[in-house]
Design a protein around this motif. Structure first.
Motif, PDB file in Angstrom:
ATOM      1  N   VAL A 215       0.824  -1.213   0.000  1.00 54.50           N
ATOM      2  CA  VAL A 215       0.000   0.000   0.000  1.00 54.50           C
ATOM      3  C   VAL A 215       0.860   1.267   0.000  1.00 54.50           C
ATOM      4  CG1 VAL A 215      -1.765   1.306   1.254  1.00 54.50           C
ATOM      5  CG2 VAL A 215      -1.879  -1.195   1.181  1.00 54.50           C
ATOM      6  N   TYR A 216       1.947   1.254   0.780  1.00 53.42           N
ATOM      7  CA  TYR A 216       2.711   2.475   1.002  1.00 53.42           C
ATOM      8  C   TYR A 216       4.123   2.444   0.417  1.00 53.42           C
ATOM      9  CZ  TYR A 216      -1.093   3.137   4.316  1.00 53.42           C
ATOM     10  OH  TYR A 216      -2.336   3.249   4.881  1.00 53.42           O
ATOM     11  N   GLY A 217       4.468   1.378  -0.300  1.00 56.13           N
ATOM     12  CA  GLY A 217       5.816   1.255  -0.842  1.00 56.13           C
ATOM     13  C   GLY A 217       6.067   2.192  -2.008  1.00 56.13           C
ATOM     14  N   ASP A 218       7.338   2.365  -2.326  1.00 54.82           N
ATOM     15  CA  ASP A 218       7.755   3.173  -3.470  1.00 54.82           C
ATOM     16  C   ASP A 218       7.676   2.304  -4.721  1.00 54.82           C
ATOM     17  OD1 ASP A 218       9.087   4.573  -5.456  1.00 54.82           O
ATOM     18  OD2 ASP A 218      10.688   5.276  -4.149  1.00 54.82           O
ATOM     19  N   PRO A 219       6.886   2.695  -5.716  1.00 58.88           N
ATOM     20  CA  PRO A 219       6.765   1.878  -6.937  1.00 58.88           C
ATOM     21  C   PRO A 219       8.107   1.598  -7.607  1.00 58.88           C
ATOM     22  CG  PRO A 219       5.138   3.644  -6.937  1.00 58.88           C
ATOM     23  CD  PRO A 219       6.058   3.910  -5.779  1.00 58.88           C
ATOM     24  N   GLY A 223       8.956  -3.445  -6.609  1.00 60.64           N
ATOM     25  CA  GLY A 223       9.084  -4.601  -7.492  1.00 60.64           C
ATOM     26  C   GLY A 223       7.760  -5.226  -7.886  1.00 60.64           C
ATOM     27  N   LYS A 224       6.675  -4.782  -7.268  1.00 64.99           N
ATOM     28  CA  LYS A 224       5.339  -5.246  -7.632  1.00 64.99           C
ATOM     29  C   LYS A 224       4.436  -4.025  -7.764  1.00 64.99           C
ATOM     30  CE  LYS A 224       4.952  -8.167  -4.085  1.00 64.99           C
ATOM     31  NZ  LYS A 224       4.379  -9.185  -3.168  1.00 64.99           N
ATOM     32  N   GLN A 225       3.239  -4.232  -8.259  1.00 68.73           N
ATOM     33  CA  GLN A 225       2.288  -3.141  -8.396  1.00 68.73           C
ATOM     34  C   GLN A 225       1.838  -2.652  -7.022  1.00 68.73           C
ATOM     35  OE1 GLN A 225      -1.493  -4.265 -10.083  1.00 68.73           O
ATOM     36  NE2 GLN A 225      -1.915  -2.207 -10.809  1.00 68.73           N
ATOM     37  N   VAL A 226       2.162  -1.398  -6.699  1.00 70.26           N
ATOM     38  CA  VAL A 226       1.720  -0.829  -5.434  1.00 70.26           C
ATOM     39  C   VAL A 226       0.203  -0.682  -5.480  1.00 70.26           C
ATOM     40  CG1 VAL A 226       1.782   1.210  -3.949  1.00 70.26           C
ATOM     41  CG2 VAL A 226       3.897   0.332  -4.946  1.00 70.26           C
ATOM     42  N   GLY A 227      -0.461  -1.146  -4.410  1.00 69.88           N
ATOM     43  CA  GLY A 227      -1.912  -1.109  -4.371  1.00 69.88           C
ATOM     44  C   GLY A 227      -2.559  -2.354  -4.936  1.00 69.88           C
ATOM     45  N   GLY A 228      -1.757  -3.349  -5.265  1.00 70.17           N
ATOM     46  CA  GLY A 228      -2.287  -4.586  -5.838  1.00 70.17           C
ATOM     47  C   GLY A 228      -3.272  -5.284  -4.920  1.00 70.17           C
ATOM     48  N   ASP A 229      -2.980  -5.262  -3.612  1.00 70.89           N
ATOM     49  CA  ASP A 229      -3.884  -5.904  -2.643  1.00 70.89           C
ATOM     50  C   ASP A 229      -5.226  -5.187  -2.583  1.00 70.89           C
ATOM     51  OD1 ASP A 229      -1.970  -7.785  -2.036  1.00 70.89           O
ATOM     52  OD2 ASP A 229      -1.339  -6.833  -0.162  1.00 70.89           O
ATOM     53  N   ILE A 230      -5.190  -3.859  -2.701  1.00 72.22           N
ATOM     54  CA  ILE A 230      -6.431  -3.076  -2.690  1.00 72.22           C
ATOM     55  C   ILE A 230      -7.240  -3.379  -3.941  1.00 72.22           C
ATOM     56  CG2 ILE A 230      -7.364  -0.732  -2.896  1.00 72.22           C
ATOM     57  CD1 ILE A 230      -5.078   0.214  -1.067  1.00 72.22           C
ATOM     58  N   ILE A 231      -6.569  -3.412  -5.082  1.00 73.99           N
ATOM     59  CA  ILE A 231      -7.263  -3.650  -6.355  1.00 73.99           C
ATOM     60  C   ILE A 231      -7.976  -5.006  -6.338  1.00 73.99           C
ATOM     61  CG2 ILE A 231      -6.903  -4.043  -8.836  1.00 73.99           C
ATOM     62  CD1 ILE A 231      -4.488  -2.043  -8.553  1.00 73.99           C
ATOM     63  N   SER A 232      -7.321  -6.019  -5.744  1.00 72.76           N
ATOM     64  CA  SER A 232      -7.893  -7.373  -5.733  1.00 72.76           C
ATOM     65  C   SER A 232      -8.740  -7.668  -4.487  1.00 72.76           C
ATOM     66  CB  SER A 232      -6.773  -8.409  -5.847  1.00 72.76           C
ATOM     67  OG  SER A 232      -5.912  -8.329  -4.724  1.00 72.76           O
ATOM     68  N   ALA A 277      -6.167   6.191   6.001  1.00 79.13           N
ATOM     69  CA  ALA A 277      -5.625   7.346   6.722  1.00 79.13           C
ATOM     70  C   ALA A 277      -6.616   7.855   7.768  1.00 79.13           C
ATOM     71  CB  ALA A 277      -5.284   8.460   5.730  1.00 79.13           C
ATOM     72  N   LYS A 278      -7.888   7.863   7.412  1.00 81.08           N
ATOM     73  CA  LYS A 278      -8.928   8.358   8.326  1.00 81.08           C
ATOM     74  C   LYS A 278      -8.969   7.546   9.609  1.00 81.08           C
ATOM     75  CE  LYS A 278     -13.862   9.483   8.486  1.00 81.08           C
ATOM     76  NZ  LYS A 278     -15.120   9.554   7.701  1.00 81.08           N
ATOM     77  N   TYR A 279      -8.724   6.234   9.505  1.00 81.98           N
ATOM     78  CA  TYR A 279      -8.794   5.348  10.681  1.00 81.98           C
ATOM     79  C   TYR A 279      -7.410   4.964  11.214  1.00 81.98           C
ATOM     80  CZ  TYR A 279     -13.773   4.964   9.687  1.00 81.98           C
ATOM     81  OH  TYR A 279     -15.107   5.252   9.477  1.00 81.98           O
ATOM     82  N   ASP A 280      -6.377   5.639  10.701  1.00 82.96           N
ATOM     83  CA  ASP A 280      -4.997   5.414  11.176  1.00 82.96           C
ATOM     84  C   ASP A 280      -4.589   3.936  11.052  1.00 82.96           C
ATOM     85  OD1 ASP A 280      -2.650   6.508  11.989  1.00 82.96           O
ATOM     86  OD2 ASP A 280      -3.126   6.524  14.124  1.00 82.96           O
ATOM     87  N   ILE A 281      -4.977   3.325   9.959  1.00 81.45           N
ATOM     88  CA  ILE A 281      -4.729   1.889   9.756  1.00 81.45           C
ATOM     89  C   ILE A 281      -3.247   1.581   9.612  1.00 81.45           C
ATOM     90  CG2 ILE A 281      -5.165  -0.067   8.220  1.00 81.45           C
ATOM     91  CD1 ILE A 281      -7.595   0.824   9.905  1.00 81.45           C
ATOM     92  N   GLN A 282      -2.501   2.470   8.957  1.00 80.28           N
ATOM     93  CA  GLN A 282      -1.070   2.228   8.782  1.00 80.28           C
ATOM     94  C   GLN A 282      -0.377   2.065  10.133  1.00 80.28           C
ATOM     95  OE1 GLN A 282       1.127   5.346   6.787  1.00 80.28           O
ATOM     96  NE2 GLN A 282       2.882   4.022   6.369  1.00 80.28           N
ATOM     97  N   MET A 321      13.231  -6.257   7.992  1.00 74.73           N
ATOM     98  CA  MET A 321      12.176  -5.388   8.533  1.00 74.73           C
ATOM     99  C   MET A 321      12.267  -3.946   8.061  1.00 74.73           C
ATOM    100  SD  MET A 321      10.078  -7.210  10.149  1.00 74.73           S
ATOM    101  CE  MET A 321      10.449  -8.461   8.931  1.00 74.73           C
ATOM    102  N   ASN A 322      13.371  -3.588   7.471  1.00 73.73           N
ATOM    103  CA  ASN A 322      13.541  -2.208   6.981  1.00 73.73           C
ATOM    104  C   ASN A 322      13.704  -2.159   5.468  1.00 73.73           C
ATOM    105  OD1 ASN A 322      13.704  -0.530   9.552  1.00 73.73           O
ATOM    106  ND2 ASN A 322      15.245  -2.087   9.962  1.00 73.73           N
ATOM    107  N   ARG A 323      13.293  -3.242   4.801  1.00 77.51           N
ATOM    108  CA  ARG A 323      13.455  -3.300   3.361  1.00 77.51           C
ATOM    109  C   ARG A 323      12.383  -2.448   2.671  1.00 77.51           C
ATOM    110  NH1 ARG A 323       9.781  -7.155   4.396  1.00 77.51           N
ATOM    111  NH2 ARG A 323       8.482  -7.949   2.690  1.00 77.51           N
ATOM    112  N   GLU A 324      12.645  -2.129   1.407  1.00 74.09           N
ATOM    113  CA  GLU A 324      11.691  -1.351   0.613  1.00 74.09           C
ATOM    114  C   GLU A 324      11.208  -2.140  -0.598  1.00 74.09           C
ATOM    115  OE1 GLU A 324      13.465   2.400  -0.332  1.00 74.09           O
ATOM    116  OE2 GLU A 324      13.450   3.074   1.755  1.00 74.09           O
ATOM    117  N   GLN A 325      11.513  -3.456  -0.603  1.00 72.68           N
ATOM    118  CA  GLN A 325      11.048  -4.276  -1.738  1.00 72.68           C
ATOM    119  C   GLN A 325      10.750  -5.683  -1.279  1.00 72.68           C
ATOM    120  OE1 GLN A 325      14.137  -4.620  -4.638  1.00 72.68           O
ATOM    121  NE2 GLN A 325      15.714  -5.069  -3.142  1.00 72.68           N
TER     122      GLN A 325
END
Length: 325
Positions: A215-219, A223-232, A277-282, A321-325
């Motif tokens: 959801v919050y990664g840098d495209p 390495g994968k489509q950001v937001g893929g979990d939301i889309i599916s 963001a509204k519910y502070d889910i992150q 735990m601190n990776r970006e991919q």
């Protein structure tokens, strides 16, 4: 800093020496193909690091166990991709896409058999506990995959159910890899169990980090489509927590977003992120990730070996735990 490159090269040299038959090509070419896609190879690395924690002189004896873990992991990926109808794996065509479903099923089966071929090359006196652990883990991974598929058909999934699913589908294999190394390294059973729990809890945190990156990664780095979990509409922890906290005012929008796709709602990802963001889910998801990371570290600290011997595992855990991919 952990010596990933050293372990990776030792493992690479070992697997390069393993030859698969040339015929039938449609059985063995897909195996060579999936193994060539490489990935992070964290699991075989963990076997070697599990040995090294207790007795580095036994690392060469652990290489067949490392190969068995890597073969099993890739077998499960081949079959998972068929079930998920996934077109890509590590940026390349999946086996079933490149060949067909029947070829993928059979080559996956053959790779599982090859995993057992490697396992029986382990030290004879360690074979019984290794097989017990490997077989238990293999079955748990299947259970986790079934839960994951079951969740697709359910309207609601609880946080505990989700955590248990990722524990089985993803995390137990990390714990298994470490404990197999500990067995070969002659660790006491209590130490083996602590190392196993370190791996399992780290694995849960690893998957939660993956959910966050989706959801919050840098495209550019994910390495994968950001937001893929939301889309599916995947029922990740973020999805589950939002559904738990959602008020009646936002219910209609949530339901509408679940029923939409990018064709009729091109802003689906942005609108879901606004609800998060509204519910502070992150923050709630980060809390859970950090909780399981802390449990993992606690288990590793409790192992009675010289503290400096744990540095490589702590470094690896920090990197994951601190990776970006």
């Amino acid at each position: 800093m952990f010596h990933k490159s050293v372990h990776a090269q030792i493992f690479q040299d070992y697997t390069n020496a393993v030859e698969f038959p040339s015929s039938p090509a449609n059985l063995y070419d897909p195996i060579r193909y999936i193994l060539s896609l490489s990935g992070k190879r964290i699991r075989p690395l963990l076997v070697n690091m599990g040995v090294e924690l207790f007795d580095a002189s036994h690392v060469p004896a652990s290489l067949p166990a490392s190969a068995a873990i890597e073969y099993f992991h890739n077998f499960s990926l081949i079959h998972d991709d068929i079930m998920d109808k996934a077109p890509l794996r590590r940026g390349m065509e999946t086996v079933h896409q490149k060949w067909n479903d029947s070829v993928a099923i059979l080559s996956g089966d053959a790779l599982l058999v090859k995993a057992y071929e490697e396992l029986v090359k382990c030290p004879t006196d360690k074979l019984a506990p290794l097989l017990r652990l490997f077989n238990r883990t293999a079955l748990e991974v299947c259970e986790g995959q079934q839960y994951d598929m079951d969740f697709e058909e359910r309207n609601t999934v609880t946080q505990d159910e989700y955590i248990n699913m990722i524990r089985l589908k993803t995390s137990v294999l990390l714990g298994c890899a470490l404990q197999m190394g500990a067995i070969i390294g002659n660790a006491e059973e209590s130490a083996q169990e602590l190392l196993y729990e370190f791996g399992v809890n780290l694995g849960i945190a690893f998957q939660l980090q993956d959910d966050l990156l989706d959801v919050y990664g840098d495209p550019k780095t994910f390495g994968k489509q950001v937001g893929g979990d939301i889309i599916s509409n995947k029922k990740t922890l973020l999805f589950i927590k939002l559904r738990e906290l959602l008020t009646a005012d936002d219910e209609a929008e949530f339901v509408q977003l679940q029923a939409s796709n990018l064709e009729n709602e091109p802003d689906k990802v942005a609108k879901m992120k606004a609800l998060y963001a509204k519910y502070d889910i992150q923050a709630l998801a980060i809390y859970q990730k950090e909780k399981f990371t802390a449990i993992a570290y606690e288990k590793l600290r409790a192992i009675r070996v010289e503290e400096s011997r744990k540095d490589a595992l702590f470094s690896l855990a920090d990197a994951l735990m601190n990776r970006e991919q």
